[in-house]
Design an enzyme around this catalytic site. Structure first.
Site, mmCIF file in Angstrom:
data_model
loop_
_atom_site.group_PDB
_atom_site.id
_atom_site.type_symbol
_atom_site.label_atom_id
_atom_site.label_comp_id
_atom_site.label_asym_id
_atom_site.label_seq_id
_atom_site.Cartn_x
_atom_site.Cartn_y
_atom_site.Cartn_z
ATOM 1 N N ASP A 1 8.992 -3.855 -2.830
ATOM 2 C CA ASP A 1 8.499 -2.887 -1.864
ATOM 3 C C ASP A 1 7.156 -2.392 -2.429
ATOM 4 O OD1 ASP A 1 8.494 -0.882 0.207
ATOM 5 O OD2 ASP A 1 9.111 0.556 -1.332
ATOM 6 N N LEU A 2 6.328 -1.819 -1.586
ATOM 7 C CA LEU A 2 5.007 -1.364 -2.052
ATOM 8 C C LEU A 2 4.979 0.143 -2.349
ATOM 9 C CD1 LEU A 2 1.951 -1.982 -2.497
ATOM 10 C CD2 LEU A 2 1.627 -1.519 -0.063
ATOM 11 N N ASP A 3 5.168 0.940 -1.275
ATOM 12 C CA ASP A 3 5.057 2.404 -1.395
ATOM 13 C C ASP A 3 6.173 2.960 -2.270
ATOM 14 O OD1 ASP A 3 2.847 2.642 0.419
ATOM 15 O OD2 ASP A 3 4.225 2.388 2.085
ATOM 16 N N THR B 1 2.009 5.766 -3.229
ATOM 17 C CA THR B 1 1.550 6.176 -1.897
ATOM 18 C C THR B 1 2.600 7.007 -1.173
ATOM 19 O OG1 THR B 1 2.154 3.932 -1.356
ATOM 20 C CG2 THR B 1 -0.189 4.436 -1.340
ATOM 21 N N TRP C 1 2.223 13.504 6.488
ATOM 22 C CA TRP C 1 3.262 13.944 7.449
ATOM 23 C C TRP C 1 3.405 15.464 7.424
ATOM 24 C CZ3 TRP C 1 4.013 10.989 11.202
ATOM 25 C CH2 TRP C 1 4.317 9.637 11.100
ATOM 26 N N LYS D 1 11.300 7.560 3.587
ATOM 27 C CA LYS D 1 10.856 6.447 2.739
ATOM 28 C C LYS D 1 11.372 5.122 3.309
ATOM 29 C CE LYS D 1 10.227 9.016 -1.527
ATOM 30 N NZ LYS D 1 10.679 9.232 -2.905
ATOM 31 N N LYS E 1 -1.880 11.010 11.852
ATOM 32 C CA LYS E 1 -1.257 10.925 10.514
ATOM 33 C C LYS E 1 -1.839 9.766 9.735
ATOM 34 C CE LYS E 1 1.832 9.170 7.486
ATOM 35 N NZ LYS E 1 2.141 7.786 7.082
ATOM 36 N N SER F 1 7.244 -4.942 2.609
ATOM 37 C CA SER F 1 6.952 -3.532 2.910
ATOM 38 C C SER F 1 6.903 -3.269 4.405
ATOM 39 C CB SER F 1 5.599 -3.154 2.297
ATOM 40 O OG SER F 1 5.180 -1.896 2.765
ATOM 41 N N ALA F 2 7.325 -2.062 4.783
ATOM 42 C CA ALA F 2 7.241 -1.642 6.194
ATOM 43 C C ALA F 2 5.815 -1.273 6.583
ATOM 44 C CB ALA F 2 8.153 -0.450 6.420
ATOM 45 N N LYS G 1 13.583 -1.647 8.110
ATOM 46 C CA LYS G 1 14.643 -1.389 7.154
ATOM 47 C C LYS G 1 15.488 -0.221 7.692
ATOM 48 C CE LYS G 1 11.390 -2.463 3.407
ATOM 49 N NZ LYS G 1 10.588 -1.945 2.286
ATOM 50 N N GLU H 1 13.196 -1.533 -4.847
ATOM 51 C CA GLU H 1 13.075 -0.562 -3.752
ATOM 52 C C GLU H 1 13.223 0.880 -4.206
ATOM 53 O OE1 GLU H 1 12.641 0.448 -0.775
ATOM 54 O OE2 GLU H 1 12.251 -1.376 0.313
ATOM 55 N N ASP H 2 12.440 1.779 -3.601
ATOM 56 C CA ASP H 2 12.604 3.209 -3.892
ATOM 57 C C ASP H 2 13.277 3.956 -2.742
ATOM 58 O OD1 ASP H 2 10.367 3.015 -2.134
ATOM 59 O OD2 ASP H 2 9.799 5.056 -2.706
#
Ligand code: BG6
Ligand code: MG
Length: 215
Positions: free
Chosen positions: A10-12, A18, A26, A46, A77, A115-116, A146, A170-171
């Protein structure tokens, strides 16, 4: 013996922090609409797509908006978010992330991003690690968010490996669920009490090939 052939990141919140920028943007949007939301509620954002995140936030604030108004708010946003992303430098890669990806690559393990975020390529380019990924599956390439496993299954497909040969990092609660739903092993980045993963570590600086092969 292990059969791990690929790692999907995952990225963020895993490669870069990020998640904090998403939260700030947000929060600014919610505040501009006259309400706030908690850290606990933020956890639920997340890994969740931009459109769905906005729906959740508006629900928490008890605010109703038309589809057109929602599009304007989501764009606002993203503008605030990208202002922060555009300032990013390679030193914002989270500790140990680049090093662990490089160790994996040297061991012959394939690497994908799952990533989303529709901003994934911009972020990878900003931090200068695009070339470390054999495949990038982002929010522009999937239709199901996800906890649906689509993003990770597409990653496995792009790398030509079976789901059970992949480990996902994943976080997000939704991301851990997505990896499991895809039949993959999953390492949670965060707190054990929050993430129900095969292994939970505080960051990729705590990850080793040894731990990977013991999963
Ligand atoms: C995920 C983040 O990686 O991407 C979410 O965890 C975010 O917080 C989602 O909403 C979509 O990101 P973007 O950049 O397309 O708005
Ligand atoms: Mg994340």
């Amino acid at each position: 013996m292990n059969n791990i052939k690929a790692c999907i990141f995952d990225l963020d919140g895993v490669i870069v922090d990020t998640a904090v920028y998403h939260y700030k943007a947000w929060k600014r949007l919610a505040n501009s609409l006259g309400f706030d939301f908690t850290e606990h509620q933020n956890e639920q954002l997340k890994g969740v797509s931009r459109v769905r995140s906005l729906e959740l936030i508006l629900g928490w604030g008890g605010v109703t908006k038309t589809a057109e108004e929602q599009e304007v708010l989501a764009t606002q946003k993203n503008t605030w978010y990208m202002e922060m992303v555009n300032q990013m430098k390679p030193d914002e890669i989270l500790p140990g992330a680049k090093e662990f990806v490089e160790v994996c690559r040297k061991a012959g393990i394939k690497i994908a991003l799952g990533s989303a975020s529709k901003n994934s390529m911009t972020i990878l380019n900003k931090i200068g690690i695009t070339n470390l990924f054999d495949a990038v599956i982002d929010g522009n390439k999937v239709s199901k968010a996800k906890p649906d496993p689509e993003v990770f299954l597409e990653g496995a497909k792009a790398l030509s490996v079976a789901p059970e040969e992949c480990v996902v990092f994943e976080d997000a609660i939704a991301g851990v669920e997505a990896a499991k739903a895809g039949g993959m092993k999953v390492v949670g980045i965060g707190q054990p009490g929050v993430l129900d993963a095969d292994l939970v570590i505080s960051g990729l600086d705590k990850m080793t090939l040894d731990k990977l092969f013991k999963l």
